[in-house]
Design a protein around this motif. Structure first.
Motif, mmCIF file in Angstrom:
data_model
loop_
_atom_site.group_PDB
_atom_site.id
_atom_site.type_symbol
_atom_site.label_atom_id
_atom_site.label_comp_id
_atom_site.label_asym_id
_atom_site.label_seq_id
_atom_site.Cartn_x
_atom_site.Cartn_y
_atom_site.Cartn_z
ATOM 1 N N PHE A 1 5.956 -5.814 5.143
ATOM 2 C CA PHE A 1 7.242 -5.455 5.917
ATOM 3 C C PHE A 1 6.729 -4.459 7.278
ATOM 4 O O PHE A 1 7.089 -4.439 8.216
ATOM 5 C CB PHE A 1 7.973 -4.802 4.916
ATOM 6 N N GLY A 2 5.497 -3.700 6.967
ATOM 7 C CA GLY A 2 4.938 -2.850 8.092
ATOM 8 C C GLY A 2 4.249 -3.560 8.995
ATOM 9 O O GLY A 2 4.132 -3.095 10.246
ATOM 10 N N LEU A 3 3.664 -4.900 8.851
ATOM 11 C CA LEU A 3 3.215 -5.763 9.930
ATOM 12 C C LEU A 3 4.284 -5.688 11.053
ATOM 13 O O LEU A 3 3.632 -5.763 12.318
ATOM 14 C CB LEU A 3 2.786 -6.802 9.472
ATOM 15 N N GLY A 4 5.555 -5.833 10.758
ATOM 16 C CA GLY A 4 6.332 -5.769 12.148
ATOM 17 C C GLY A 4 6.877 -4.568 12.528
ATOM 18 O O GLY A 4 7.439 -4.546 13.797
ATOM 19 N N ASN A 5 6.694 -3.361 11.583
ATOM 20 C CA ASN A 5 7.249 -2.158 12.016
ATOM 21 C C ASN A 5 6.437 -0.990 11.368
ATOM 22 O O ASN A 5 6.644 -0.143 10.519
ATOM 23 C CB ASN A 5 8.769 -1.926 11.405
ATOM 24 N N PRO A 6 5.165 -0.869 11.912
ATOM 25 C CA PRO A 6 4.148 -0.110 11.145
ATOM 26 C C PRO A 6 4.583 1.307 11.863
ATOM 27 O O PRO A 6 3.886 2.174 11.134
ATOM 28 C CB PRO A 6 2.736 -0.149 12.094
ATOM 29 N N GLU A 7 5.441 1.860 12.561
ATOM 30 C CA GLU A 7 5.807 2.988 12.775
ATOM 31 C C GLU A 7 7.048 3.540 12.009
ATOM 32 O O GLU A 7 7.657 4.523 12.201
ATOM 33 C CB GLU A 7 6.160 3.393 14.217
ATOM 34 N N ALA A 8 7.643 2.662 11.069
ATOM 35 C CA ALA A 8 8.689 3.203 10.168
ATOM 36 C C ALA A 8 8.265 4.253 9.429
ATOM 37 O O ALA A 8 7.363 4.465 8.726
ATOM 38 C CB ALA A 8 9.182 1.700 9.507
ATOM 39 N N PRO A 9 9.298 5.234 9.247
ATOM 40 C CA PRO A 9 9.244 6.485 8.208
ATOM 41 C C PRO A 9 8.722 6.048 6.846
ATOM 42 O O PRO A 9 7.844 6.645 6.280
ATOM 43 C CB PRO A 9 10.524 7.044 8.219
ATOM 44 N N PHE A 10 9.399 5.087 6.519
ATOM 45 C CA PHE A 10 8.967 4.449 5.091
ATOM 46 C C PHE A 10 7.453 4.256 4.855
ATOM 47 O O PHE A 10 6.799 4.477 3.992
ATOM 48 C CB PHE A 10 9.954 3.366 4.707
ATOM 49 N N ILE A 11 7.045 3.361 5.962
ATOM 50 C CA ILE A 11 5.565 2.978 6.061
ATOM 51 C C ILE A 11 4.767 4.263 6.242
ATOM 52 O O ILE A 11 3.632 4.391 5.299
ATOM 53 C CB ILE A 11 5.293 2.167 7.286
ATOM 54 N N THR A 12 4.944 5.350 6.843
ATOM 55 C CA THR A 12 4.160 6.472 7.023
ATOM 56 C C THR A 12 4.239 7.299 5.635
ATOM 57 O O THR A 12 3.095 7.671 5.177
ATOM 58 C CB THR A 12 4.971 7.295 8.089
ATOM 59 N N ILE A 13 5.262 7.407 5.049
ATOM 60 C CA ILE A 13 5.231 8.212 3.792
ATOM 61 C C ILE A 13 4.418 7.471 2.606
ATOM 62 O O ILE A 13 3.804 8.007 1.827
ATOM 63 C CB ILE A 13 6.807 8.379 3.338
ATOM 64 N N THR A 14 4.656 6.216 2.293
ATOM 65 C CA THR A 14 4.007 5.387 1.382
ATOM 66 C C THR A 14 2.481 5.258 1.775
ATOM 67 O O THR A 14 1.783 5.155 0.797
ATOM 68 C CB THR A 14 4.577 3.983 1.300
ATOM 69 N N SER A 15 2.160 5.485 3.082
ATOM 70 C CA SER A 15 0.675 5.392 3.160
ATOM 71 C C SER A 15 0.062 6.564 2.532
ATOM 72 O O SER A 15 -1.337 6.635 2.509
ATOM 73 C CB SER A 15 0.440 5.486 4.897
#
Length: 418
Positions: free
Chosen positions: A332-346
């Motif tokens: 999912f993050g490949l298309g939207n790497p700046e999403a807050p959900f991606i930042t938190i889970t990282s």
């Protein structure tokens, strides 16, 4: 310490000689050779002069056939077009007999509206109908331009694609070409991390469970500490995974180098990787190794809790689901790497190896974020190793009927008594 290296070497040599390792390595190498030589494989099965399909045309308008035939020849020379002399019923029989692959009925209504009907044995073939649609579209454009008195230069100008310049205001932001190349690289490496962690972590759990079920573990523990035994297994299979990956990378790199120009044309130039910084590849190696040690340590003490090999998959299922979840979030993050959900889970340790690497590859992150994620990951690995070593120490001597997370308490009690 000599016993540690002895177990490590024995684990590595025993596994590298197994049929499963050899077969999976050979199959993977053949697969990578096939993927990197896909253009040559297609060319080997294609004859440039061979007619692929035969299509008959009924021109009810009496004026569309020549223009339609010209456009079809330009789009695909392997489709042979003939002007039908038979009626629809006779053409149906020719299709059923296999004499032709299908036929097209061309007609025009008021205001030069062009209609086409394509009939064939089945609709499973999608290339031919698509080519026919494109040819009819060109016919429509040609007739329309003549009606409006547009010359070829005006027509080209009208249908030329719009040029959109994309400018990023962020300092040192990646260009569109760099992002496209980074996405391809991240996508490939995510698959490598995903399959490697699942395969080799499961192998560690299975190895521990196998020795335990055969009671070999009791003999080993009497001569070497459980902690040394656990990390010898982890490092031994880790070296095995690196051996396999190095072989795959060498063969893939050699094949890519030989076919890079053709593959770049097929992939739109995304396989150059020339614009990517070296740090991307360095972080790929760092997060791969940290992810391996994280899940390998977890798999080792999970494997020590089971008494039968058949129970291994049940016990490591939660770990496998964590890896699958991390992979799905990364996709999912490949298309939207700046999403807050991606930042938190990282920053969640079990997701960090994939998701933080995704962010590193696609975004310009400050170094403190990368260092923080690596620090959290290292701290989790150390904590897991300490707790895992205690569980492993009692787990290898614990024999129960069915594995359960409740057994962890009993295992820790055995460790204290020891």
């Amino acid at each position: 310490m000599n016993k540690f290296w002895l177990i490590l070497g024995q684990t590595y040599l025993n596994k590298i000689k197994t049929k499963s390792f050899i077969i999976t390595t050979v199959i993977t190498l053949l697969l990578m050779l096939g993927v990197t030589n896909i253009d040559r494989i297609f060319q080997a099965f294609e004859n440039e002069d061979e007619v692929k399909s035969k299509i008959a045309v009924i021109d009810e308008s009496g004026k569309l056939f020549s223009l339609f035939n010209e456009n079809m020849s330009e789009l695909d020379k392997k489709i042979q077009i003939e002007k039908a002399k038979e009626n629809e019923s006779e053409l149906d029989n020719r299709v059923l007999d296999g004499d032709i692959d299908g036929y097209v009925i061309l007609s025009s209504a008021g205001n030069e509206i062009i209609r086409g009907t394509y009939k064939s044995m089945s609709m499973t073939e999608t290339d031919i109908p698509y080519t026919i649609e494109q040819a009819l579209q060109q016919v429509k454009i040609k007739i329309g331009s003549e009606k409006l008195n547009l010359n070829s230069a005006q027509l080209d100008q009208l249908f030329s694609p719009v040029s959109l310049n994309k400018v990023a205001l962020e300092e040192n932001a990646k260009s569109e070409e760099e992002l496209n190349q980074a996405r391809v690289l991240v996508y490939i490496l995510l698959f490598i991390i995903y399959f490697s962690v699942i395969f080799y972590a499961s192998m560690i759990a299975m190895e521990v469970a196998t020795e335990k079920s055969s009671r070999v573990m009791e003999i080993l523990i009497s001569s070497v500490s459980p902690v040394q035994h656990m990390f010898a297994k982890i490092l031994g299979i880790g070296l095995l995974s690196l051996t396999q990956l190095v072989l795959i990378l060498i063969v893939t790199f050699g094949s890519l180098k030989a076919n890079l120009s053709n593959l770049q044309n097929m992939a739109g130039g995304f396989l150059g990787f020339s614009d990517l910084p070296a740090s991307t590849f360095i972080y790929a190696g760092i997060f791969f190794l940290l992810g391996y040690f994280l899940f390998a340590t977890l798999a080792a003490f999970l494997g020590s809790l089971v008494s039968r090999i058949e129970d291994v998959n049940q016990m490591i299922t939660p770990m496998t689901l964590l890896i699958v979840a991390a992979f799905m979030i990364a996709m999912f993050g490949l298309g939207n790497p700046e999403a807050p959900f991606i930042t938190i889970t990282s920053y969640i340790p079990f997701f960090t190896p994939m998701i933080m690497f995704l962010r590193v590859g696609l975004l310009n992150l400050p170094f403190w974020e990368i260092a923080l994620s690596i620090g959290i990951l290292l701290g989790t690995i150390i904590l897991l190793a300490v707790i895992g070593a205690r569980i492993y120490k009692g787990g290898v001597l614990f024999y129960g009927k069915t594995p359960s997370w409740k057994d962890v308490k009993k295992v820790l009690e055995l460790t204290k008594k020891d």
